[in-house]
Design a protein around this motif. Sequence first.
Motif, PDB file in Angstrom:
ATOM      1  N   UNK A  91       0.856  -1.190   0.000  1.00  0.00           N
ATOM      2  CA  UNK A  91       0.000   0.000   0.000  1.00  0.00           C
ATOM      3  C   UNK A  91       0.894   1.242   0.000  1.00  0.00           C
ATOM      4  N   UNK A  92       0.245   2.401   0.012  1.00  0.00           N
ATOM      5  CA  UNK A  92       0.984   3.660  -0.114  1.00  0.00           C
ATOM      6  C   UNK A  92       2.049   3.804   0.976  1.00  0.00           C
ATOM      7  N   UNK A  93       1.643   3.448   2.175  1.00  0.00           N
ATOM      8  CA  UNK A  93       2.566   3.592   3.301  1.00  0.00           C
ATOM      9  C   UNK A  93       3.795   2.700   3.123  1.00  0.00           C
ATOM     10  N   UNK A 118       7.495   0.590  12.577  1.00  0.00           N
ATOM     11  CA  UNK A 118       6.933  -0.258  13.634  1.00  0.00           C
ATOM     12  C   UNK A 118       5.393  -0.314  13.653  1.00  0.00           C
ATOM     13  N   UNK A 119       4.702   0.835  13.557  1.00  0.00           N
ATOM     14  CA  UNK A 119       3.231   0.730  13.537  1.00  0.00           C
ATOM     15  C   UNK A 119       2.746  -0.105  12.348  1.00  0.00           C
ATOM     16  N   UNK A 120       3.488  -0.019  11.243  1.00  0.00           N
ATOM     17  CA  UNK A 120       3.126  -0.785  10.054  1.00  0.00           C
ATOM     18  C   UNK A 120       3.293  -2.287  10.316  1.00  0.00           C
ATOM     19  N   UNK A 121       4.429  -2.654  10.923  1.00  0.00           N
ATOM     20  CA  UNK A 121       4.663  -4.069  11.233  1.00  0.00           C
ATOM     21  C   UNK A 121       3.602  -4.584  12.206  1.00  0.00           C
ATOM     22  N   UNK A 122       3.208  -3.707  13.137  1.00  0.00           N
ATOM     23  CA  UNK A 122       2.188  -4.083  14.101  1.00  0.00           C
ATOM     24  C   UNK A 122       0.868  -4.388  13.388  1.00  0.00           C
ATOM     25  N   UNK A 123       0.541  -3.534  12.406  1.00  0.00           N
ATOM     26  CA  UNK A 123      -0.728  -3.758  11.695  1.00  0.00           C
ATOM     27  C   UNK A 123      -0.653  -5.040  10.857  1.00  0.00           C
ATOM     28  N   UNK A 124       0.543  -5.391  10.362  1.00  0.00           N
ATOM     29  CA  UNK A 124       0.695  -6.654   9.623  1.00  0.00           C
ATOM     30  C   UNK A 124       0.423  -7.825  10.555  1.00  0.00           C
ATOM     31  N   UNK A 125       0.919  -7.722  11.787  1.00  0.00           N
ATOM     32  CA  UNK A 125       0.728  -8.804  12.749  1.00  0.00           C
ATOM     33  C   UNK A 125      -0.746  -8.969  13.084  1.00  0.00           C
ATOM     34  N   UNK A 126      -1.440  -7.843  13.230  1.00  0.00           N
ATOM     35  CA  UNK A 126      -2.865  -7.911  13.544  1.00  0.00           C
ATOM     36  C   UNK A 126      -3.590  -8.638  12.407  1.00  0.00           C
ATOM     37  N   UNK A 127      -3.189  -8.321  11.167  1.00  0.00           N
ATOM     38  CA  UNK A 127      -3.800  -8.973  10.008  1.00  0.00           C
ATOM     39  C   UNK A 127      -3.534 -10.467  10.002  1.00  0.00           C
ATOM     40  N   UNK A 128      -2.342 -10.837  10.386  1.00  0.00           N
ATOM     41  CA  UNK A 128      -1.970 -12.252  10.345  1.00  0.00           C
ATOM     42  C   UNK A 128      -2.553 -13.031  11.519  1.00  0.00           C
ATOM     43  N   UNK A 158       4.469  -9.037  19.234  1.00  0.00           N
ATOM     44  CA  UNK A 158       4.106  -7.661  19.591  1.00  0.00           C
ATOM     45  C   UNK A 158       5.077  -7.139  20.649  1.00  0.00           C
ATOM     46  N   UNK A 159       5.400  -8.017  21.595  1.00  0.00           N
ATOM     47  CA  UNK A 159       6.317  -7.636  22.659  1.00  0.00           C
ATOM     48  C   UNK A 159       7.695  -7.253  22.086  1.00  0.00           C
ATOM     49  N   UNK A 160       8.136  -8.061  21.112  1.00  0.00           N
ATOM     50  CA  UNK A 160       9.435  -7.755  20.470  1.00  0.00           C
ATOM     51  C   UNK A 160       9.398  -6.385  19.803  1.00  0.00           C
ATOM     52  N   UNK A 161       8.284  -6.113  19.116  1.00  0.00           N
ATOM     53  CA  UNK A 161       8.162  -4.817  18.440  1.00  0.00           C
ATOM     54  C   UNK A 161       8.169  -3.677  19.440  1.00  0.00           C
TER      55      UNK A 161
END
Length: 379
Positions: A91-93, A118-128, A158-161
Amino acid sequence: PKKNLLTTPDLMLEEAKALIDSLPNWKCVDSIKIPVESLEKKNVFGSGQFEDLQKKIVRNPNISAVFISTNILRGIQRKELMMAFGVPIFDRYSVVLQIFKDRARTREAKLQVAFAEIPYLRSCLVGLQKGTKSNLPVDNTNRGSRGGGGESVYDSQIHLLDRREIKIKKELEKLSKKRTLLKCERKKREFPVVAIVGYTNCGKTTLIKSLTGDSKITPRDALFATLDVTVHGFKLPCNLTVLLVDTVGFISNIPVNLIAAFNSTLRDAIDADVLIHLQDVSHPDLKNQVATVKDTLLQLNIDSTKPMIQVANKIDKMTLEQLEDFSDLQISAKEGDGLEELVESIQIKLLEVTNRRYLRLMVLSGGTEYSWLHKEATI
Ligand code: GDP
């Protein structure tokens, strides 16, 4: 944020292609337009459109990823599209982030990009997380220290992030303190700072090159060529040296946290005595670009009280009739037109801004308008 979207699908597509061209090793092989209204909806595509696209991608082995250029996808949306198309979804981000990663040179810029990721990686984790918990890669070295047992893979990731975020933040704070020290040095030297801001690719680097005559500077027709803020000394005709600051270009529809990631480098712009807002008046989407820059400046807490010179650039690409619409200072950074007037404006603006600091000197010296500046510069 919706008002910052590019105004027509054609322009959106053009910018999307330019973004992809800015990434090494990627090129755009095909594109479709999505109606602007659908961007806010849960589903990005209409149903007919979705199936057409699915067929297209499955049949074309040259497509190795899909870039949804118009908006930021939620983790779950990204996952669903990835499953449906069988290729990674950008996506754009994520694309802007990737460009930033690629361009960051200094340690500070690299850390800032890592922080913004980091917020982007967090959102990927939520998706997964939904449905595929057990398939996530796990960093075993860190799991041991978490006491093991009971904790889901998602939680430990999430904790690692979180830990990574805190670490990067601390590093950035350290570097930022150093910058403040540098700034004190600069203050002591009393060089006024002039920062150039503008939409990406509007000609900032070209302008600095033309003004300073620095042949080492190479402007590139690419988005975000200038990622690290760079500073160049420049002598005004009155003999006063000013520091010209080239800043990261702005772009529409990019979330605040990505801009915020560059906040400390953009502080140079915030702290500048004078801002030059450079505009590519030959660009078909000029209006939106100007609005984006103004909006971004506001997000950086730079309001209308900041001394600013609006400059129309690339006038060599326009006819005289077209230029009648622009009352601003008009220049061609590339051809050198209007640069003397610009320099004059910078001098006058600096005089206005710093008059309280320098006026006494001017009266004392009793010379021409700029003789005080000369004195100040040589003190
Ligand atoms: P930046 O991203 O704002 O630093 O933009 P650059 O200085 O890298 O310029 C982007 C592109 O616009 C380059 O291809 C420049 O050659 C071109 N450019 C910059 N100024 C002018 C100008 O006054 N006239 C024309 N025709 N092109 C320009």
